[in-house]
Design an enzyme around this catalytic site. Structure first.
Site, PDB file in Angstrom:
ATOM      1  CB  SER A  61      -0.911   0.015   1.231  1.00 55.59           C
ATOM      2  OG  SER A  61      -1.716  -1.142   1.257  1.00 55.59           O
TER       3      SER A  61
HETATM    4  N1  SAM Z   1      -0.423  -4.623   4.126  1.00 53.76           N
HETATM    5  C1  SAM Z   1       0.225  -5.120   2.939  1.00 53.76           C
HETATM    6  C2  SAM Z   1       1.628  -4.593   2.813  1.00 53.76           C
HETATM    7  O1  SAM Z   1       2.041  -3.816   3.664  1.00 53.76           O
HETATM    8  O2  SAM Z   1       2.314  -5.006   1.866  1.00 53.76           O
HETATM    9  C3  SAM Z   1      -0.545  -4.815   1.692  1.00 53.76           C
HETATM   10  C4  SAM Z   1      -1.733  -5.640   1.563  1.00 53.76           C
HETATM   11  S1  SAM Z   1      -2.377  -5.799  -0.066  1.00 53.76           S
HETATM   12  C5  SAM Z   1      -3.021  -4.224  -0.402  1.00 53.76           C
HETATM   13  C6  SAM Z   1      -3.826  -6.775   0.343  1.00 53.76           C
HETATM   14  C7  SAM Z   1      -3.518  -8.205   0.706  1.00 53.76           C
HETATM   15  O3  SAM Z   1      -4.698  -8.812   1.229  1.00 53.76           O
HETATM   16  C8  SAM Z   1      -3.114  -9.061  -0.493  1.00 53.76           C
HETATM   17  O4  SAM Z   1      -1.850  -9.621  -0.257  1.00 53.76           O
HETATM   18  C9  SAM Z   1      -4.208 -10.134  -0.568  1.00 53.76           C
HETATM   19  O5  SAM Z   1      -3.729 -11.389  -1.010  1.00 53.76           O
HETATM   20  C10 SAM Z   1      -4.673 -10.171   0.874  1.00 53.76           C
HETATM   21  N2  SAM Z   1      -6.001 -10.723   1.124  1.00 53.76           N
HETATM   22  C11 SAM Z   1      -7.141 -10.582   0.417  1.00 53.76           C
HETATM   23  N3  SAM Z   1      -8.142 -11.271   1.011  1.00 53.76           N
HETATM   24  C12 SAM Z   1      -7.612 -11.846   2.137  1.00 53.76           C
HETATM   25  C13 SAM Z   1      -8.132 -12.673   3.187  1.00 53.76           C
HETATM   26  N4  SAM Z   1      -9.412 -13.055   3.249  1.00 53.76           N
HETATM   27  N5  SAM Z   1      -7.296 -13.062   4.161  1.00 53.76           N
HETATM   28  C14 SAM Z   1      -5.987 -12.710   4.162  1.00 53.76           C
HETATM   29  N6  SAM Z   1      -5.443 -11.944   3.192  1.00 53.76           N
HETATM   30  C15 SAM Z   1      -6.245 -11.501   2.205  1.00 53.76           C
END
Ligand code: SAM
Length: 225
Positions: A61
């Site tokens: 992000s």
């Molecule tokens: N916080 C992260 C970072 O600092 O790099 C960025 C997160 S990215 C915007 C969103 C993440 O949420 C993705 O890696 C995606 O695979 C994950 N995601 C989506 N649905 C999810 C779920 N139900 N449980 C866990 N992770 C999930």
């Protein structure tokens, strides 16, 4: 620009000047090497004012968004924090640098494993899990703060159930086609209070209490939050 001066100008120009006042968030963002959380060919862009692709159709992000979520969650040292959507591990590392006891859950096994190895190599104490974060992590609950880094059509009930009294859930909610709003839900003695925060743009939260698998972002290397 060195990574240290890149971080300092990120804190000054992208965060302080745009409303981030929480000194603990600013100090932690000033200490975590963001370049270590992006693929090698992206490292030159690590302190740019935007999200970056980390593979698997996912992103790290924008720094401002990470800071806004941690500030909204009012993370304090010694608190138990659940980070949903580990991605690169950056958000979890910043929460750990603030002195929180962090568990982080990622649905994509390859991303989750890379983040686990990276966090361990960098010395951040984060308990990482692979699984559906919409179910929370009952065995580590209750949490003082839960931060969800993917957008959900509604509030996953297991997450509010796993909040301690006084706990905060910060989550982007879909509010119509192409419209998302960051929301803070605080658990009080008598129930929950919901506050709308800024407009945001996140990848979808995929899981039992989120979107179906068919909504998953294709691995197109595009830029987004
Ligand atoms: N916080 C992260 C970072 O600092 O790099 C960025 C997160 S990215 C915007 C969103 C993440 O949420 C993705 O890696 C995606 O695979 C994950 N995601 C989506 N649905 C999810 C779920 N139900 N449980 C866990 N992770 C999930």
């Amino acid at each position: 620009m060195s990574s240290v001066s890149g971080r300092q100008s990120m804190v000054e120009y992208q965060l302080k000047r745009r409303g981030i006042e929480d000194e603990a968030v600013l100090a932690a963002m000033g200490s975590v090497p963001r370049e270590a959380f992006v693929p090698e060919h992206m490292q030159a862009f690590a302190y740019e004012d935007g999200p970056l692709s980390i593979g698997g159709g996912q992103t790290i992000s924008q720094p401002l968004i990470v800071a806004e979520m941690l500030q909204a969650a009012r993370v304090r040292p010694g608190e138990r924090v659940l980070d949903v959507g580990t991605g690169s591990g950056y958000g979890a590392a910043v929460a750990a640098a603030m002195g929180a006891i962090v568990s982080s859950i990622e649905r994509d096994p390859a991303l989750g494993e890379r983040a686990r190895q990276r966090l361990e190599a960098l010395g951040y104490k984060v308990e990482t899990r692979i699984g559906d974060g919409t179910l929370g992590l009952p065995e580590a609950a209750p949490f003082d703060a839960i931060i969800v880094a993917a957008a959900s059509p509604g509030v996953p009930e297991p997450l509010t159930e796993q909040l301690a009294v006084g706990g905060r859930l910060v989550i982007p909610l879909e509010r119509g086609p192409a419209s998302q709003r960051l929301v803070r839900i605080t658990r009080g003695e008598d129930g929950f209070r919901e506050e709308a925060l800024s407009r945001v743009s996140f990848v979808p939260l995929i899981g039992a209490h989120g979107r179906p698998e068919s909504a998953a972002t294709p691995d197109d290397g595009s830029r987004g939050k």
